[in-house]
Design an enzyme around this catalytic site. Structure first.
Site, mmCIF file in Angstrom:
data_model
loop_
_atom_site.group_PDB
_atom_site.id
_atom_site.type_symbol
_atom_site.label_atom_id
_atom_site.label_comp_id
_atom_site.label_asym_id
_atom_site.label_seq_id
_atom_site.Cartn_x
_atom_site.Cartn_y
_atom_site.Cartn_z
ATOM 1 N N SER A 68 0.872 -1.064 0.053
ATOM 2 C CA SER A 68 -0.104 0.022 0.092
ATOM 3 C C SER A 68 0.743 1.286 0.120
ATOM 4 C CB SER A 68 -0.929 0.025 1.022
ATOM 5 O OG SER A 68 -0.224 0.060 2.444
ATOM 6 N N HIS A 69 2.036 1.143 0.343
ATOM 7 C CA HIS A 69 3.048 2.205 0.374
ATOM 8 C C HIS A 69 4.203 1.949 -0.657
ATOM 9 C CE1 HIS A 69 0.628 3.214 3.870
ATOM 10 N NE2 HIS A 69 1.119 4.402 3.829
ATOM 11 N N ARG A 73 2.037 3.957 -4.600
ATOM 12 C CA ARG A 73 2.072 5.294 -4.548
ATOM 13 C C ARG A 73 3.063 6.312 -5.354
ATOM 14 N NH1 ARG A 73 -1.231 7.177 -0.086
ATOM 15 N NH2 ARG A 73 -1.198 5.317 1.346
ATOM 16 N N ALA A 143 4.435 8.573 1.960
ATOM 17 C CA ALA A 143 5.172 7.496 1.999
ATOM 18 C C ALA A 143 5.145 6.641 3.383
ATOM 19 C CB ALA A 143 6.783 7.822 1.803
ATOM 20 N N ALA A 144 5.702 5.436 3.587
ATOM 21 C CA ALA A 144 5.732 4.601 4.550
ATOM 22 C C ALA A 144 6.696 5.449 5.742
ATOM 23 C CB ALA A 144 6.354 3.233 4.439
ATOM 24 N N ASP A 209 -4.439 0.973 1.950
ATOM 25 C CA ASP A 209 -4.998 -0.478 2.009
ATOM 26 C C ASP A 209 -6.614 -0.411 1.658
ATOM 27 O OD1 ASP A 209 -2.845 -1.640 2.911
ATOM 28 O OD2 ASP A 209 -3.193 -0.989 4.924
ATOM 29 N N LYS A 252 -10.170 5.593 21.457
ATOM 30 C CA LYS A 252 -8.779 5.400 22.003
ATOM 31 C C LYS A 252 -8.058 5.716 20.645
ATOM 32 C CE LYS A 252 -9.513 1.842 25.480
ATOM 33 N NZ LYS A 252 -8.971 0.321 25.822
#
Length: 364
Positions: A68-69, A73, A143-144, A209, A252
């Site tokens: 996903s990254h 991307r 990015a990640a 994702d 949370k």
């Protein structure tokens, strides 16, 4: 032969292999994919140095299985660069500095090159004072995040970073987007092993994702997000088109998203997620977000056995029944792809190459 000539020769060989593999998948090494991706970024207008930095942001996650990254991307980056949403000629500036603080204005440029410009100062200040905080604003970052902290853990530091982004996550309770996915990443050394590293969004699922699920025509788990009417849905397209993602763990996760908003936007002097006007731009991805990065040297605090203590903690977790530790899956995938190569779609890579050119808008 210069390094630039070597890279050009390597790129032509890779291009030839991709042409020969049209209509099928092909395995490339990490180095080959880096050479290819950096050339694509150069064609989109980046300098060779920045192009390689950005190539790593797409290739390393792909290598580690964080799809996903990864290369997923790259089109977002290219569309944003070509549209002129990001200033490719940005000169990041340190606007405030103390012995343990660096406030950086990325000038509406890419976050990774901006961080690279102060990396050595960050390391030096951390070693001298025991910690350093980098506050980065007006930066583009999709990015990640683990890539910003894992290298610091390999130098023996403890590192924490977080970023905000354009709003797509509703608070809890809430029915409209206020926060970005507001991810955070943490890393620390572990004696005799790879660093402990985690990278996670404040939402139940990362937006990337959900985008992958939409592209594949797959449903997402109930609780991932809601549609434009504020109703829970498992249709990722409804979430992405006028809906909102939901935070993990209800209030949370929402509290963590709020904390990230404070650290990455309010503290840096950047824009809050809901203030980033992503829809007025030629593409929906634009700069103006912020990033908070904290780096700590345990030895300055007198913790000379820190990495061994982390290993003791890790072993206790494994003994208790935890099957793997944060970062383990990426390391396993990394070792496999370094041995076997990274599987890529030749047509997809060639398509991106053909879409880029040197005549891009350099305003930002």
């Amino acid at each position: 032969m210069t390094q630039s000539t070597n890279l050009q020769t390597d790129f032509q060989a890779i291009l030839h292999n991709l042409e020969a593999a049209r209509g099928q998948s092909i395995f490339l090494t990490t180095t080959q994919l880096l050479v290819w991706a950096s050339k694509i970024f150069e064609r989109a207008g980046l300098s060779s140095q920045d192009a390689m930095i950005m190539a790593r942001t797409c290739v390393y996650p792909e290598r580690d299985g964080a799809l996903s990254h990864g290369l997923f991307r790259l089109p977002n980056y290219l569309q944003t660069l070509v549209a002129g949403n990001v200033n490719i000629n940005a000169q990041p500036t340190v606007v405030q500095e103390t012995p343990s603080l660096l406030v950086v204005d990325a000038q509406n440029g890419l976050a990774q090159p901006a961080l690279q410009t102060v990396y050595e100062q960050l390391v030096q200040k951390t070693r001298e004072t025991g910690l350093c905080v980098v506050l980065l604003r007006r930066a583009f970052h999709i990015a990640a995040l683990w890539m910003d902290v894992e290298p610091l853990a390999r130098q023996g530091f403890v590192a924490l970073t977080c970023v905000n982004a354009s709003s797509c996550v509703a608070p809890a309770p809430g029915t409209s987007a206020v926060y970005g996915t507001n991810p955070m990443a943490f890393a620390c050394p572990r004696e005799g092993h790879e660093p402990l590293v985690f990278d996670q969004a404040s939402s139940l699922r990362a937006r990337g994702d959900v985008m992958l699920s939409a592209r594949a025509g797959e449903e997402v788990p109930l609780g991932t997000g809601m549609n434009s009417e504020g109703e829970l849905t498992q249709n990722p397209k409804e979430i992405l088109k006028g809906g909102a993602l939901l935070p993990f763990g209800g209030y949370k996760g929402a509290s963590i998203a709020m904390m990230v908003e404070i650290l990455a936007a309010a503290l840096t002097g950047g824009q809050f997620s809901w203030e980033i006007d992503r829809w007025s731009q030629p593409t929906p991805d634009t700069a103006s977000a912020g990033q908070f990065l904290l780096c700590i040297d345990p030895t300055v605090a007198g913790q000379t056995m820190f990495a061994q203590r982390i290993q003791d903690l890790a072993q206790k977790l494994l003994d208790s029944g935890q099957s793997r530790l944060p970062g383990d899956l990426r390391y396993t995938t990394r070792a496999k792809t370094e041995s076997e190569g990274i599987k890529v779609d030749a047509d997809l890579l060639l398509g991106w190459y053909e879409q880029t050119n040197t005549g891009v808008n350099t305003s930002g």
